[in-house]
Enzyme design. Structure first.
Site, short mmCIF file in Angstrom:
data_model
loop_
_atom_site.label_atom_id
_atom_site.label_comp_id
_atom_site.label_asym_id
_atom_site.label_seq_id
_atom_site.Cartn_x
_atom_site.Cartn_y
_atom_site.Cartn_z
N GLU A 168 0.86 -1.18 0.00
CA GLU A 168 0.00 0.00 0.00
C GLU A 168 0.89 1.23 0.00
O GLU A 168 1.74 1.38 0.89
CB GLU A 168 -0.88 0.02 1.26
CG GLU A 168 -2.03 -0.94 1.20
CD GLU A 168 -2.93 -0.72 0.01
OE1 GLU A 168 -3.09 0.44 -0.41
OE2 GLU A 168 -3.44 -1.70 -0.54
N CYS A 180 -1.63 9.33 3.79
CA CYS A 180 -1.63 8.78 2.43
C CYS A 180 -2.85 9.28 1.67
O CYS A 180 -2.82 9.41 0.45
CB CYS A 180 -1.60 7.27 2.46
SG CYS A 180 -2.95 6.54 3.39
#
Ligand code: NAD
Length: 492
Positions: free
Chosen positions: A249, A283
């Protein structure tokens, strides 16, 4: 803080092979918080051996018995939320309510994984032959290496580890080098829960320790969250290796689309929260605001006013909105990226790259301070500043005047595909965005900011490789067996 600053391997706090240490630093003050041993590849190999050895017995326990250890961790997370939240804030500079929220999110993940132990796993399917039972079972893959970033130093490790452990895998955890104190407490919680030796192991250190996890033949699954640069390196290394799996990720160049139908109160709130919370170091932080020309001027005026005035300061003070950046190197990168945007010819609206001396609280002169940097850029230009992740409060306003199709085209004009939001009152536009935005996490009339453990959490394109965290992590840490059993004496 606790006085054992070493690694946790095979149920013990042990010294590593190396002699080097590293410091944890408070990014708001520059103060040293503790000294930790720097793990070597040999330390990682020792931890992997312990995890490999422990796997056979751990997998034999029922999922419910494995979950019992996680319930103990869950209760400790709940009881120590305030204390651990303060450690998060001291070590990574997130404002205090965010520090505590990090711990609460970890607790939610552990609760979800432990609760899920009572749910059946697999699929029963009708066989073509009546006397046959046919079903799909899941089984653990073995040793899981968990490599985590600094920005959610408690939540993300538990995203990686809670499901892996309940599903019957053992773990080697390599925390971010910026947040070893948080990692130390995580290891103490597993120790307090009495998890069997070797089932959970932690090696402190830098990228070479992370790389040793990736290179160790006995690690079956690597779960990584962090930068695209490192994630792609891991994917390249493991992509073609038989039996290995990498669930990665990574970052994003996230956007919020604000249409002509948008409620501007929601739009401004969402943009401010997404762009400036955690000082833009999430993020899912939004670095692009794609705004329809009908509402552009009003939105710009309101957003700029907040950006000029939003408070930057001591993250332990509840009135602070933005804390510091994580470290000197990252401060230099954000400063450089702001300068680079200017060089690319954008129209700068707010530049608080360097704060005024009176904005910095006493005793915090050595912190890594930066305020918002907001600019207007051509939505269709090929600029680095509007295409690459900065990971700071660096925000482009981009105007469009067509329909939502144009806004989505601008949104998709990046190699990343993590997160985004649409602010609109028009359900045709919202539905179009939901179906066509090339992202894994999409929000409607909400800040592009949160995570729910019941939902998968992950990106597409350059942002992730399809094994999202949270619920869908089960896919990453298990293999499937399609099982058919003949329930009759007939020979086929
Ligand atoms: P990073 O990639 O620098 O470090 C992440 C981890 O990888 C650290 O533990 C580090 O020591 C380790 N590492 C470094 N080099 C390695 C190597 N060669 N092999 C193996 N491991 C190695 O990332 P960071 O600065 O800690 O975190 C910020 C990044 O993480 C941002 O890009 C952000 O967008 C991303 N992020 C993504 C998500 C998500 O869920 N998609 C969540 C949080 C952060």
């Amino acid at each position: 803080m606790a006085d054992a600053y070493n690694h946790y391997i095979d149920g013990e706090w042990v010294d590593g092979e190396g002699t080097e240490t590293f410091e944890s630093e408070n990014p708001a003050t520059g103060e040293t918080l503790g000294e930790f041993q720097k793990g070597t590849p040999a330390d990682v190999d020792r931890a992997v051996d312990a995890a490999d050895e422990a796997f056979e017995e751990w997998r034999e326990l029922s999922r419910i018995d494995r979950a019992e250890y996680l319930w103990d961790v869950y209760h400790e997370l709940r009881e120590r939320t305030d204390e651990l939240g303060e450690v998060v804030t001291k070590e990574c500079g997130k404002e205090i309510s965010e520090g505590k929220a990090d711990v609460v999110e970890a607790a939610h993940m552990v609760e979800w994984a432990a609760g899920d132990a009572r749910h059946p796993k697999g699929d029963i399917v009708p066989s073509e032959i009546p006397a046959k039972d046919a079903y799909m079972r899941r089984k653990p893959r073995g040793v899981t290496g968990c490599i985590t970033p600094w920005n959610f130093p408690v939540a993300i490790p538990y995203w990686h580890m809670a499901i892996a452990l309940v599903e019957g895998n053992t773990v080697v955890f390599k925390p971010a080098e910026q947040t070893p104190w948080c990692a130390q407490i995580i290891a103490e919680m597993f120790e307090d829960a009495g998890i069997p030796n070797g089932v959970f192991n932690m090696v402190q250190g830098y990228g070479d320790a992370g790389n040793a996890i990736v290179e160790n033949d006995d690690v079956d699954t690597v779960i990584f969250t962090g930068s695209a640069e490192v994630g792609h390196h891991i994917q390249d290394k493991l992509g073609g290796v038989a039996g290995k799996r990498a669930a990665c990720e990574m970052g994003g160049k996230n956007a919020i689309v604000i249409t002509e139908e948008a409620d501007l109160d929601i739009a401004v709130h969402s943009a401010v929260m997404s762009s400036f919370k955690t000082t833009g170091q999430r993020c899912v932080s939004s670095e692009r605001l794609i705004v329809h020309s009908d509402v552009y001027d009003e939105f710009k005026e309101r957003f700029v006013e907040v950006a000029e005035n939003v408070s930057v300061g001591d993250p332990l003070d509840e009135n602070t909105f933005m804390g510091p950046l994580i470290e000197e190197e990252h401060h230099e990168k954000v400063t450089r990226n702001n300068e680079q945007a200017r060089e690319e010819g954008v129209n700068v609206l707010v530049d608080r790259t360097e704060l005024d001396a009176e904005e910095i609280p006493d005793g915090h002169e050595d912190g890594y301070w930066v305020g918002p940097f907001v600019y207007e850029a051509d939505a269709h230009a090929d600029l680095t500043c509007t295409h690459e992740e900065v990971f700071g409060p660096h925000v482009a306003l981009m105007e469009y005047d067509g329909d939502v199709e144009e806004a989505v085209e601008i949104q998709n004009d990046t190699e990343y595909g993590l997160a985004g939001a649409i602010i609109s009152e028009d359900y045709r536009q919202i539905n179009y965005y939901r179906d066509r935005a090339e992202i894994g996490l999409a929000y409607g009339n909400l800040p592009c900011i949160g995570a729910e453990v019941q939902l998968p959490f992950g990106g597409v394109k350059k942002s992730g490789n399809g094994y999202p965290s949270a619920r869908e992590a089960i896919e990453a840490v298990t293999d499937r067996t399609a099982w058919t059993l003949n329930n009759s004496k007939e020979i086929e």
